[in-house]
Design an enzyme around this catalytic site. Sequence first.
Site, PDB file in Angstrom:
ATOM      1  N   LEU A  15      -0.930  -3.934   9.202  1.00 16.94           N
ATOM      2  CA  LEU A  15      -1.953  -2.684   9.104  1.00 16.94           C
ATOM      3  C   LEU A  15      -3.379  -3.169   9.977  1.00 16.94           C
ATOM      4  O   LEU A  15      -3.759  -2.398  10.748  1.00 16.94           O
ATOM      5  CB  LEU A  15      -2.229  -2.329   7.612  1.00 16.94           C
ATOM      6  CG  LEU A  15      -0.772  -1.991   6.918  1.00 16.94           C
ATOM      7  CD1 LEU A  15      -1.558  -1.200   5.531  1.00 16.94           C
ATOM      8  CD2 LEU A  15      -0.007  -0.880   7.645  1.00 16.94           C
ATOM      9  N   LEU A  72      -8.141  -5.925   3.686  1.00 15.04           N
ATOM     10  CA  LEU A  72      -6.507  -5.775   3.716  1.00 15.04           C
ATOM     11  C   LEU A  72      -6.137  -7.274   3.276  1.00 15.04           C
ATOM     12  O   LEU A  72      -4.737  -7.206   2.834  1.00 15.04           O
ATOM     13  CB  LEU A  72      -5.989  -5.123   4.974  1.00 15.04           C
ATOM     14  CG  LEU A  72      -6.799  -4.336   5.723  1.00 15.04           C
ATOM     15  CD1 LEU A  72      -5.974  -4.255   6.987  1.00 15.04           C
ATOM     16  CD2 LEU A  72      -6.469  -3.007   4.782  1.00 15.04           C
ATOM     17  N   SER A 112      -2.699  -0.060  -3.607  1.00 17.48           N
ATOM     18  CA  SER A 112      -1.295   0.390  -3.793  1.00 17.48           C
ATOM     19  C   SER A 112      -0.733   1.198  -4.553  1.00 17.48           C
ATOM     20  O   SER A 112      -1.280   0.996  -5.790  1.00 17.48           O
ATOM     21  CB  SER A 112      -0.576  -1.086  -3.355  1.00 17.48           C
ATOM     22  OG  SER A 112       0.868  -0.823  -3.526  1.00 17.48           O
ATOM     23  N   HIS A 114       1.511   0.452  -6.160  1.00 20.51           N
ATOM     24  CA  HIS A 114       2.111  -0.431  -7.322  1.00 20.51           C
ATOM     25  C   HIS A 114       1.111  -0.572  -8.297  1.00 20.51           C
ATOM     26  O   HIS A 114       1.602  -1.131  -9.414  1.00 20.51           O
ATOM     27  CB  HIS A 114       2.513  -1.811  -6.629  1.00 20.51           C
ATOM     28  CG  HIS A 114       3.476  -1.338  -5.466  1.00 20.51           C
ATOM     29  ND1 HIS A 114       4.646  -0.945  -5.884  1.00 20.51           N
ATOM     30  CD2 HIS A 114       3.651  -1.676  -4.283  1.00 20.51           C
ATOM     31  CE1 HIS A 114       5.491  -0.897  -4.883  1.00 20.51           C
ATOM     32  NE2 HIS A 114       4.989  -1.278  -3.778  1.00 20.51           N
ATOM     33  N   TYR A 137       2.097  -8.230  -8.237  1.00 13.53           N
ATOM     34  CA  TYR A 137       1.039  -7.708  -7.030  1.00 13.53           C
ATOM     35  C   TYR A 137       0.544  -6.279  -7.419  1.00 13.53           C
ATOM     36  O   TYR A 137      -0.654  -6.089  -7.178  1.00 13.53           O
ATOM     37  CB  TYR A 137       2.446  -7.469  -6.065  1.00 13.53           C
ATOM     38  CG  TYR A 137       1.745  -6.618  -4.561  1.00 13.53           C
ATOM     39  CD1 TYR A 137       0.886  -7.325  -4.002  1.00 13.53           C
ATOM     40  CD2 TYR A 137       2.123  -5.266  -4.677  1.00 13.53           C
ATOM     41  CE1 TYR A 137       0.433  -6.793  -2.751  1.00 13.53           C
ATOM     42  CE2 TYR A 137       1.562  -4.695  -3.495  1.00 13.53           C
ATOM     43  CZ  TYR A 137       0.808  -5.447  -2.676  1.00 13.53           C
ATOM     44  OH  TYR A 137       0.399  -4.788  -1.424  1.00 13.53           O
ATOM     45  N   SER A 166       3.526   3.825   1.439  1.00 14.63           N
ATOM     46  CA  SER A 166       4.353   2.871   2.242  1.00 14.63           C
ATOM     47  C   SER A 166       3.989   3.358   3.802  1.00 14.63           C
ATOM     48  O   SER A 166       4.314   4.271   4.373  1.00 14.63           O
ATOM     49  CB  SER A 166       5.708   2.881   2.051  1.00 14.63           C
ATOM     50  OG  SER A 166       6.355   4.467   2.326  1.00 14.63           O
TER      51      SER A 166
END
Length: 280
Positions: A15, A72, A112, A114, A137, A166
Site C-alpha cells: 500500500l 501504515l 482494518s 479485523h 492483529y 482487503s
Amino acid sequence: MKLKKLVLTGAAGRLGSHLREPLSKMCDELLSTDIVDEIGTLYPGESYVKADLASFEQIEPLMAGADMVVHLGAIVDERPFEEMLGPNFVGSYNIWEAGYRHGVRRVVYASSIHAVGMYPKTECIGTDVPHRPDTFYGLAKCFTEDLGRMYWEKRQMESVHLRILSAAQVTNSRALGSWLSYDDLIQLVTRAIDTPVVGFTIVYGVSNNDRAPVDNAKAAFLGYRPKDNAEQFAEEILAAQGPADPMDPGTMCHGGPFASIELGQSLIASMGIIDDRKKT
C-alpha cells in the site's frame, strides 16, 4: 491543499508503494520510513529514513515540522502477541505521542476490518459498532482506534482510521464485497488528508462493490466516493469456487479467514496475495 511536510510509515509495503507518489504531490516534503535499507528511486520532494516503529528515539525526530502522518507501518499478519506488541501496539503509541510533542495536526491510520472481524457477514455493520476483533492483529487495530479517540478528546489531535477490508487483487469470493482498489485507496487517503475538520473518524476502506458488507454513511462528510466495483470479477470467481460452508467462521464472519485461525497463527503466506507493489 498542499502541506509543508507529510510522514509516511510502512513506505516499503504494497500500500505504501502505491501511495508514495500521490502523497509526494500533496506536500513540499514527504518523509518516508520503514525498516528496510532502501525503497528504490525517490519521488521529487521525498526522503527516506530507516526507523523502527517500536523505538521512540528513532520515531520522535521524524515528526519535527510535520503537518500530518499517514501511518501504515505494522506487522500485517497474525502473530503471537509478544511479536505484535512492539510494532503494532507500542509503535502506534510512539506515532501519536511523538506527533503530539511536535504539533502534528492529524494522523491517518491504516486500521482494518479485523477490529470488528467477528461480526457475521449477514449484518451490514456501520462505523460505530463496538469492537469485536478476530485476532491479536485486530486487537492492535482496536487499541490504536481507542488511542486515536483518546488523543482527540484529551489533546485535540485529529485522526482518521481507515478500516481497510482487503486492498489486494480479487482472487476469492470474499473479495467481491471487501475489495479496495488502489485508485480508491488513493482517493480515500486524499480525502482523509484534505477534509478540513475530521476530529476522530472511522471509515471503511472498501470500493463501490455491489456486495460491500459495511456502511460508511456516518463518514460521508469525508467526501469519499469510491468508483471501482469488484462485481466485474464475480462470474469468473464464483464459477471457480464451490459452495461456501455456512458453519465456517472464515466464511460467515467479516474477518474472513482471520476469524477462523488460532490466535497467534500466521496466515498471510497461505492467502495467495499477489505482490503487485509499485516499483520505482
